[in-house]
Design a protein around this motif. Structure first.
Motif, PDB file in Angstrom:
ATOM      1  N   THR A  68      51.484  10.408 -22.421  1.00  0.00           N
ATOM      2  CA  THR A  68      50.333  11.482 -22.372  1.00  0.00           C
ATOM      3  C   THR A  68      50.056  12.144 -23.281  1.00  0.00           C
ATOM      4  O   THR A  68      50.489  12.032 -24.696  1.00  0.00           O
ATOM      5  N   LEU A  69      48.444  12.868 -23.671  1.00  0.00           N
ATOM      6  CA  LEU A  69      48.168  12.686 -24.879  1.00  0.00           C
ATOM      7  C   LEU A  69      48.227  14.349 -25.404  1.00  0.00           C
ATOM      8  O   LEU A  69      48.527  15.089 -24.728  1.00  0.00           O
ATOM      9  N   VAL A 119      47.357   2.653 -33.190  1.00  0.00           N
ATOM     10  CA  VAL A 119      46.480   2.331 -31.879  1.00  0.00           C
ATOM     11  C   VAL A 119      47.643   2.138 -30.793  1.00  0.00           C
ATOM     12  O   VAL A 119      48.559   1.768 -31.016  1.00  0.00           O
ATOM     13  N   TYR A 120      48.068   2.783 -29.740  1.00  0.00           N
ATOM     14  CA  TYR A 120      48.584   2.187 -28.421  1.00  0.00           C
ATOM     15  C   TYR A 120      47.690   1.865 -27.767  1.00  0.00           C
ATOM     16  O   TYR A 120      46.480   2.135 -27.100  1.00  0.00           O
ATOM     17  N   LYS A 167      42.434   2.569 -25.476  1.00  0.00           N
ATOM     18  CA  LYS A 167      43.207   2.418 -26.450  1.00  0.00           C
ATOM     19  C   LYS A 167      42.830   4.178 -27.161  1.00  0.00           C
ATOM     20  O   LYS A 167      41.702   4.214 -27.114  1.00  0.00           O
ATOM     21  N   VAL A 168      44.340   4.341 -27.760  1.00  0.00           N
ATOM     22  CA  VAL A 168      44.503   5.546 -27.604  1.00  0.00           C
ATOM     23  C   VAL A 168      45.256   6.026 -29.313  1.00  0.00           C
ATOM     24  O   VAL A 168      46.062   4.736 -29.062  1.00  0.00           O
ATOM     25  N   LYS A 169      44.693   6.894 -29.615  1.00  0.00           N
ATOM     26  CA  LYS A 169      45.105   6.754 -31.597  1.00  0.00           C
ATOM     27  C   LYS A 169      46.742   7.640 -31.729  1.00  0.00           C
ATOM     28  O   LYS A 169      46.582   7.905 -30.949  1.00  0.00           O
ATOM     29  N   VAL A 187      48.641  10.973 -29.243  1.00  0.00           N
ATOM     30  CA  VAL A 187      49.581  10.765 -28.143  1.00  0.00           C
ATOM     31  C   VAL A 187      50.993  11.792 -28.849  1.00  0.00           C
ATOM     32  O   VAL A 187      51.370  12.038 -29.593  1.00  0.00           O
ATOM     33  N   ALA A 188      51.356  12.626 -27.349  1.00  0.00           N
ATOM     34  CA  ALA A 188      52.215  13.764 -27.008  1.00  0.00           C
ATOM     35  C   ALA A 188      53.476  12.587 -26.964  1.00  0.00           C
ATOM     36  O   ALA A 188      54.603  13.201 -27.800  1.00  0.00           O
TER      37      ALA A 188
END
Length: 74
Positions: free
Chosen positions: A28-29, A49-50, A61-63, A67-68
């Motif tokens: 969850t972002l 990143v994930y 790819k997410v910083k 990410v929550a």
């Protein structure tokens, strides 16, 4: 017994064994967007990143800052 008689149960057992190897995870972002992943995301600390593959097969790819939560799917 012929091969067709043995093949179906063997194929089913293989699929069930492979299905148990992955752990679906919900990422969850901060903005509320959720991704359902095939496996636990890998944190790339060098890039911050994930990295993961969602259930549709897309590489994401997410910083880390965006990410929550990261939790296993119930």
């Amino acid at each position: 017994m012929n091969i067709k008689t043995l093949g179906l149960p063997l194929a089913m057992a293989t699929l069930l064994a492979l299905a148990g190897c992955s752990t679906q995870t919900v990422v969850t972002l901060q903005n509320g967007t959720q991704y359902l992943t095939k496996d636990m995301p890998k944190a790339n600390t060098k890039e911050g990143v994930y990295e993961f593959e969602d259930i549709s097969g897309a590489k994401v790819k997410v910083k880390v800052d965006e990410v929550a939560t990261v939790r296993k799917e119930d």
